[in-house]
Design a protein around this motif. Structure first.
Motif: not given
Length: 311
Positions: A37-43
């Motif tokens: 959940q801590a990841l950005s959409e791109a990553k």
């Protein structure tokens, strides 16, 4: 990896209270969910669940148990998908709240449909656009030799000619090339690659090679690591092509001394077969010996003797 969560707007991650106070989630499963959940959409699009689980205390066994724990809670879903090229891909979906299998399947279907549209766009980049026709009756097709109205050729331009229809060998060659993926999934060719290789493969068929023999030549003894299917097939089609069959010499026609009809002599005869038979019958009627009739052994011996004398 896909996500179905609220994207963070600052340097923090929002965790639902239901997950924080869920005693059924292990510490490793909770930490894996928080990482996702801590990841950005791109990553998140570039990260797999296996990469996300690297560094968890306990190694692979703990990571596998954490994934099963999240899947049992409805927070992690997996699926596999076969693309237009035949390649099988696996995808994961991480949620911030429990999701049913049907809802996850709908999200996967929408994601894969978007990927297929992108693949079609990539494959059609090198193909000409057919354009759109206005409403109404279709005009008669042009033979290809007439320029559009209002246009004319320049001095350095040539007149357009109709495109010849594909030959039978060309059609068979394209079928063989497209079917190579059935023998080895690595031999997948794009439309433009098939069009470039088809003339070479058609030349093989024109020289008497069967479709099955051509397929065997292109698929036998493939290397363990295949970097480019097009380069390998092009190399084999160019460097392994058999010699064209030699045509036997055709004996020239000569005119018969008797009836002057043209015929092909076998061993230097000056008259055709009918005239020789008529002459033999006339000689027999007069009581003479007449010409000697030769069998096939005598004919072969005479032809061999004539060839040796000429050499």
């Amino acid at each position: 990896m896909l996500r179905h969560v609220s994207a963070p707007t600052r340097d923090f991650t929002r965790i639902r209270n239901s997950q924080i106070w869920d005693d059924d989630l292990s510490d490793s499963a909770f930490r894996l969910a928080v990482r996702g959940q801590a990841l950005s959409e791109a990553k998140a699009a570039r990260t797999t669940v296996t990469e996300l689980a690297d560094g968890l205390t306990g190694g692979r066994v703990t990571a596998a148990r954490a994934r099963k724990n999240l899947a049992h809670a409805g927070l992690l879903h997996h699926t596999r998908w076969r693309g237009r090229s035949g390649q099988i891909r696996s995808e994961s979906l991480l949620c911030d709240e429990p999701m049913s299998e049907k809802d996850a399947e709908r999200l996967f279907a929408a994601h894969f449909a978007q990927l297929e549209r992108l693949e079609r766009l990539d494959q059609s980049d090198d193909e000409p656009d057919a354009g759109e026709r206005e409403a109404g009756e279709a005009e008669a097709p042009s033979p290809g030799t007439v320029l559009p109205e209002g246009e004319r050729l320049g001095e350095d331009e040539t007149s357009p000619l109709p495109v010849p229809p594909p030959t039978e060998e060309r059609v068979k060659a394209e079928r063989v090339l497209l079917a190579l993926r059935r023998s080895d999934p690595r031999l997948v060719l794009g439309g433009s690659e098939v069009r470039r290789l088809a003339p070479l493969a058609a030349e093989w068929l024109a020289r008497g090679v069967s479709s099955e023999s051509l397929r065997h030549v292109l698929t036998a003894g493939l290397p363990g690591e295949l970097k480019s299917a097009y380069a390998l097939l092009n190399h084999r089609l160019v460097h392994k092509i058999p010699d064209a069959p030699e045509r036997s010499a055709v004996v020239a026609l000569v005119n018969c001394d008797g009836c002057e009809r043209p015929f092909r002599p076998v061993s230097g005869e000056a008259a055709c077969g009918e005239c020789r038979q008529a002459a033999a019958a006339a000689a027999s009627a007069r009581g003479g010996p007449g010409p000697v009739r030769m069998g096939w052994r005598e004919r072969v011996a005479s032809v061999t003797a004539g060839t040796t004398a000429a050499g």
